[in-house]
Structures are given as structure tokens and as C-alpha cells.
Design a protein around this motif. Structure first.
Motif, PDB file in Angstrom:
ATOM      1  N   PHE A   6      47.088  66.276  32.112  1.00 11.18           N
ATOM      2  CA  PHE A   6      47.892  66.377  33.245  1.00 11.18           C
ATOM      3  C   PHE A   6      49.123  67.839  32.387  1.00 11.18           C
ATOM      4  O   PHE A   6      49.457  68.279  33.227  1.00 11.18           O
ATOM      5  N   LEU A   7      50.007  67.280  31.504  1.00  8.35           N
ATOM      6  CA  LEU A   7      50.597  68.110  30.959  1.00  8.35           C
ATOM      7  C   LEU A   7      49.788  69.119  30.366  1.00  8.35           C
ATOM      8  O   LEU A   7      50.604  70.354  30.557  1.00  8.35           O
ATOM      9  N   ALA A   8      48.929  69.385  29.737  1.00  2.86           N
ATOM     10  CA  ALA A   8      48.242  70.950  29.127  1.00  2.86           C
ATOM     11  C   ALA A   8      48.429  71.858  30.299  1.00  2.86           C
ATOM     12  O   ALA A   8      48.815  72.775  30.562  1.00  2.86           O
ATOM     13  N   ALA A   9      47.658  70.900  31.457  1.00  2.02           N
ATOM     14  CA  ALA A   9      46.590  71.703  33.014  1.00  2.02           C
ATOM     15  C   ALA A   9      48.172  72.396  33.821  1.00  2.02           C
ATOM     16  O   ALA A   9      48.262  73.287  33.603  1.00  2.02           O
ATOM     17  N   VAL A  10      49.629  71.672  33.466  1.00  2.00           N
ATOM     18  CA  VAL A  10      50.585  72.220  34.064  1.00  2.00           C
ATOM     19  C   VAL A  10      51.340  73.357  33.800  1.00  2.00           C
ATOM     20  O   VAL A  10      51.472  73.726  33.952  1.00  2.00           O
ATOM     21  N   HIS A  11      51.181  73.009  32.431  1.00  2.17           N
ATOM     22  CA  HIS A  11      51.918  74.095  31.277  1.00  2.17           C
ATOM     23  C   HIS A  11      51.385  75.422  31.601  1.00  2.17           C
ATOM     24  O   HIS A  11      51.780  76.698  31.375  1.00  2.17           O
ATOM     25  N   MET A  62      57.535  67.866  25.984  1.00  2.00           N
ATOM     26  CA  MET A  62      56.682  66.500  25.774  1.00  2.00           C
ATOM     27  C   MET A  62      55.292  66.371  25.473  1.00  2.00           C
ATOM     28  O   MET A  62      55.373  65.507  24.681  1.00  2.00           O
ATOM     29  N   ARG A  63      54.746  67.814  25.131  1.00  2.00           N
ATOM     30  CA  ARG A  63      53.443  67.741  24.407  1.00  2.00           C
ATOM     31  C   ARG A  63      53.736  67.991  22.943  1.00  2.00           C
ATOM     32  O   ARG A  63      53.774  67.407  21.806  1.00  2.00           O
ATOM     33  N   ALA A  64      55.084  68.653  22.707  1.00  2.63           N
ATOM     34  CA  ALA A  64      55.044  69.002  21.524  1.00  2.63           C
ATOM     35  C   ALA A  64      56.200  67.466  20.624  1.00  2.63           C
ATOM     36  O   ALA A  64      55.706  67.306  19.748  1.00  2.63           O
ATOM     37  N   PHE A  65      57.529  67.135  21.385  1.00  2.00           N
ATOM     38  CA  PHE A  65      57.967  65.941  20.348  1.00  2.00           C
ATOM     39  C   PHE A  65      58.078  64.513  21.533  1.00  2.00           C
ATOM     40  O   PHE A  65      59.142  64.232  21.599  1.00  2.00           O
ATOM     41  N   GLY A  66      57.099  64.113  22.931  1.00  8.85           N
ATOM     42  CA  GLY A  66      56.889  63.406  23.325  1.00  8.85           C
ATOM     43  C   GLY A  66      55.685  62.380  22.606  1.00  8.85           C
ATOM     44  O   GLY A  66      55.439  61.420  23.455  1.00  8.85           O
ATOM     45  N   GLY A  67      55.195  62.884  21.578  1.00  8.95           N
ATOM     46  CA  GLY A  67      53.722  62.106  21.537  1.00  8.95           C
ATOM     47  C   GLY A  67      52.709  61.663  21.799  1.00  8.95           C
ATOM     48  O   GLY A  67      51.578  60.954  21.638  1.00  8.95           O
ATOM     49  N   TYR A  68      52.643  63.315  22.968  1.00 11.72           N
ATOM     50  CA  TYR A  68      51.121  63.172  23.534  1.00 11.72           C
ATOM     51  C   TYR A  68      50.639  64.348  23.189  1.00 11.72           C
ATOM     52  O   TYR A  68      49.337  63.972  24.054  1.00 11.72           O
TER      53      TYR A  68
END
Length: 151
Positions: A6-11, A62-68
Motif C-alpha cells: 500500500f505504501l509503495a503504491a501510494v508513493h 515511512m518506507r525509509a525510516f518506519g521499518g516498512y
């Protein structure tokens, strides 16, 4: 896994929205120079450009520093990540002048005052340069996703 997806798609969608919005803003500035434009169209595109930048910042953080994703250590030691962040900061720096002017336009519109469109041609160029920088960010991101290093 679903959160990462989801995060990758939204990004990625935020890159697409930002690219469209900044090109649309540039075209709207150009129409103002030609005398056939509408300042409200510039402001609408600018709002979308700002929203996309905020979404890129939040989802990227979030992707880089949120552990995802791959982990902070990977990103901090990945030269393409540094390139991507440098391009992002460059966009922010060259965006300062148009951003300040468009805030003034919004205030002028509320007050019913005339807009100063004297720098619209410059802001159209800046918008198009920002679109190019966004494309370069996507190229850097694609390299990062494939583990490309610049050794």
C-alpha cells in the motif's frame, strides 16, 4: 506485506499526481503570460502539487525510516537514495519563490485585489524544471528498488 504494498503504491501514485500537477501548473502559468489564463487554475494545480509533495514526504519517510521496507541502514548507505533526496531538496528550494508568490495571490484573491503576474513566465519554467527533477527521482527510485549501486 500489505502495508508495504500500500505504501509503495501510494508513493508511486503521488509521483504521478505531482508530475501531472506541476506540468498543469506550468501550463496554466504560461496561459497567464499569453493573456488567456485563469489564476484559479494555477492555484488548483498548485494545491494538487502541494498535496502530492506532502504524500511523497510522508509515505517516503515511512518506507525509509518506519521499518516498512529494507531498513534505515540500507537507505542511508544507498547513493541513489542520497541522489533522490538531493533532487527533492532541490525541488523544495526552487519552489520557494513560486510558493511565496502563490500565497500572496491567495491573499489578494480573498481581498479582491489585483494579482501580480509579472513572474508567471519564470514560474512556468520553474514548474517544468521541477517536473524533470521528479522524473529523475523516479529513475533513482527504480535503481534503488533493483539494488543498483554507483560503485
Amino acid at each position: 506485506m500489505l502495508v508495504q504494498w500500500f505504501l509503495a503504491a501510494v508513493h508511486l501514485l503521488a509521483f504521478a499526481l505531482g508530475f501531472w500537477a506541476v506540468l498543469t501548473r506550468g501550463a496554466a502559468f504560461s496561459r497567464l503570460v499569453a493573456g488567456s489564463g485563469d489564476a484559479r487554475r494555477v492555484l488548483l494545480a498548485d494545491n494538487l502539487w502541494g498535496i502530492s509533495a506532502l504524500v511523497l514526504l510522508v509515505t517516503g519517510g515511512m518506507r525509509a525510516f518506519g521499518g516498512y521496507e529494507k531498513g534505515t541502514d540500507y537507505y542511508l548507505h544507498q547513493p541513489l537514495f542520497h541522489l533522490k533526496m538531493t533532487l527533492f531538496v532541490l525541488i523544495l528550494l526552487i519552489e520557494l519563490s513560486p510558493m511565496i508568490k502563490l500565497v500572496k495571490w491567495r491573499i489578494s484573491l480573498v481581498r479582491g485585489a489585483a494579482l501580480d503576474t509579472g513572474r508567471a513566465k519564470l514560474y512556468a519554467r520553474i514548474s517544468h524544471v521541477e517536473a524533470l527533477l521528479l522524473v529523475l527521482m523516479v529513475v533513482a527510485a527504480a535503481g534503488m528498488a533493483r539494488g543498483v549501486t554507483l560503485d
